[in-house]
Motif scaffolding. Sequence first.
Motif, short mmCIF file in Angstrom:
data_model
loop_
_atom_site.label_atom_id
_atom_site.label_comp_id
_atom_site.label_asym_id
_atom_site.label_seq_id
_atom_site.Cartn_x
_atom_site.Cartn_y
_atom_site.Cartn_z
N ASP A 95 0.86 -1.05 -0.08
CA ASP A 95 0.04 0.05 -0.06
C ASP A 95 0.85 1.25 -0.20
O ASP A 95 0.71 2.24 -0.71
CB ASP A 95 -0.80 -0.08 1.28
CG ASP A 95 -2.14 -0.82 0.94
OD1 ASP A 95 -2.45 -1.28 -0.17
OD2 ASP A 95 -2.77 -1.27 1.94
N TYR A 441 -3.96 -0.69 -4.03
CA TYR A 441 -4.61 -0.50 -2.57
C TYR A 441 -5.36 -1.56 -2.01
O TYR A 441 -6.16 -2.31 -2.88
CB TYR A 441 -5.29 0.73 -2.71
CG TYR A 441 -5.91 1.15 -1.38
CD1 TYR A 441 -5.26 1.51 -0.35
CD2 TYR A 441 -7.08 1.91 -1.46
CE1 TYR A 441 -5.63 2.30 0.77
CE2 TYR A 441 -7.59 2.45 -0.32
CZ TYR A 441 -7.10 2.41 0.93
OH TYR A 441 -7.53 2.76 2.13
N SER A 446 -7.40 -2.14 4.38
CA SER A 446 -6.04 -1.41 4.68
C SER A 446 -5.55 -1.31 6.28
O SER A 446 -4.61 -1.65 6.35
CB SER A 446 -5.88 -0.02 3.92
OG SER A 446 -4.51 0.31 3.79
#
Length: 561
Positions: A95, A441, A446
């Motif tokens: 990420d 992403y 995340s």
Amino acid sequence: MSESGPSQRRPSVNAAEGLASDEDAAVLAKLGYKQELRRNFTMIEVFGIAFSIMGLLPSIASTLAYSIPAGPVGMVWGWFAASAFIFVVGLAMADLGSAMPTSGGLYWWTHFFASPKTRNPLSFLVGYSNTLGLVGGLCSIDYGFSLMFLSVIVIARDGEWEPSNGVIYAVFLGCVLCHGVLASCLSKIMGKLQTVFVVMNFVLIFATIIALPIGRGSQRNSAAFIFTETANLTAWPSGWTFMLAWLSPIWTIGAFDSCVHMSEEAANATKAVPYGILMSIGSCWLFGFILVIVIAACMTPDYTSIMGSVYGQPMAQIYYDALGKRGTLGMMSLLFIVQFLMGLSITVAASRQSWAFSRDGALPFSGFFRRISKRFGYIPLRAIWGCVFLAAVLGLLSLIDPAAAQALFSLAVAGNNVAWATPILCRVVWGQHKFKPGPFYTGRFSVPIAWLAVAFLAFGIVLCMFPVGGPNPDAQTMNYTVVINSAVWGGALLYYFVDARKWFQGPKITLAEGDLTEHQEEILKEEGLDVKIDGIAPIVSRDEENNADGKKVKSGHFNPQ
């Protein structure tokens, strides 16, 4: 690459020298840096350098002493479980690597995301921990090479010769110096060589997968033995012995940050870096799982005979039991060749991190080490030899005692775990609102992924500091990792608060006047940055100084707020 037409009012230094595309140079300019290295690495080659450093089978062979004491269950399921958590860490780093690809990414991200009061000391700590961790990894790999190389001689002499610590260091030193020469002279084809290194790794993997079962024939162990048999050759409880077996994959799958350090030499870095990270971890997870199953199926159930092998390497004994003397000499020779290639790749990665940190003025003699050699292909030649010299000095510990050397080389785990965990932690604690995702992403997952990664990395730091044999070690069996790493972390922070706080303000701006083409400026404007003719807006405390080429540079630092 160069462009022509009325929309471009001045030439680009990067385009004129063929260092990078306008898009890649603009992504780097957004982080405050001009393009100084040539982007020779494709996406596959970025994966290749990480996979090559991991050196799957040589690393497994070097760390069997951690997994065999827990029996086949520790080898097989310990590998699978730890690799799954390492993949989570890779997702968290991917990420960040996709959003902000720069060679000094770990300390850059830390500085960007941390709070105003903590950003400078934490960035300084991460930079030193990562730099020394990579050099420690070089020491560990080349020390492992020397042991494997010498084990071939021991096998050839039927176990009737034992190398002294001086001989081990001499081979180690020769290996380190060779890596310095090759990393300096092969820069133009280093990316393509990574593909060769990957092929060599897979040749060794498949040779082992095929040869061991054939060699053991009817003596292969059952599925119940492979997947359910436990053991405990330590004084720890069986459960903790199983956890210590996780050190094998933690040591092995520990070079994925090299993709970050190569990002300024990668074409299309915003995609190449995350996919390089995840492809290397995923490949090691899968093929490592297959390998440990094959090893568990073909090794003798007498674990103590493997651990106490006269050949000095448990894997050498496993090969010998299955293939005999000649077969073992062939496999171990291939093994140390692949180990040598691992060392070359990590020399390259370590030099890029060291160069990036010196570019920001944080290392001693930064002005000397940050210079780029155009003659050798736009590489940080001085940083390469700085890493080689430091590795040669640190390797002298092997002359004192193997336990001391092992503790030093543990920087590759504990030091890098701190360097990986800190920017991820800073992002979710202080800087989530500033995080702008790149092409890769993980979306709504995340933040949970980041927290799980931090927890696992913290656990890994604690795990690698435990004495492997039991809770009451003597001077020979003591794990000195806590001493070495505490000295590094404490020393870095002491250096910062005593002196470096007066001058270290985080990543510097290296963009020179006129470095950006109009096309690059347009790309930056699309990112929401107010681009000016002499640089980009997020620069504060500017004062002119001369760079190594004599150009006027607007120097300063990003204001992340």
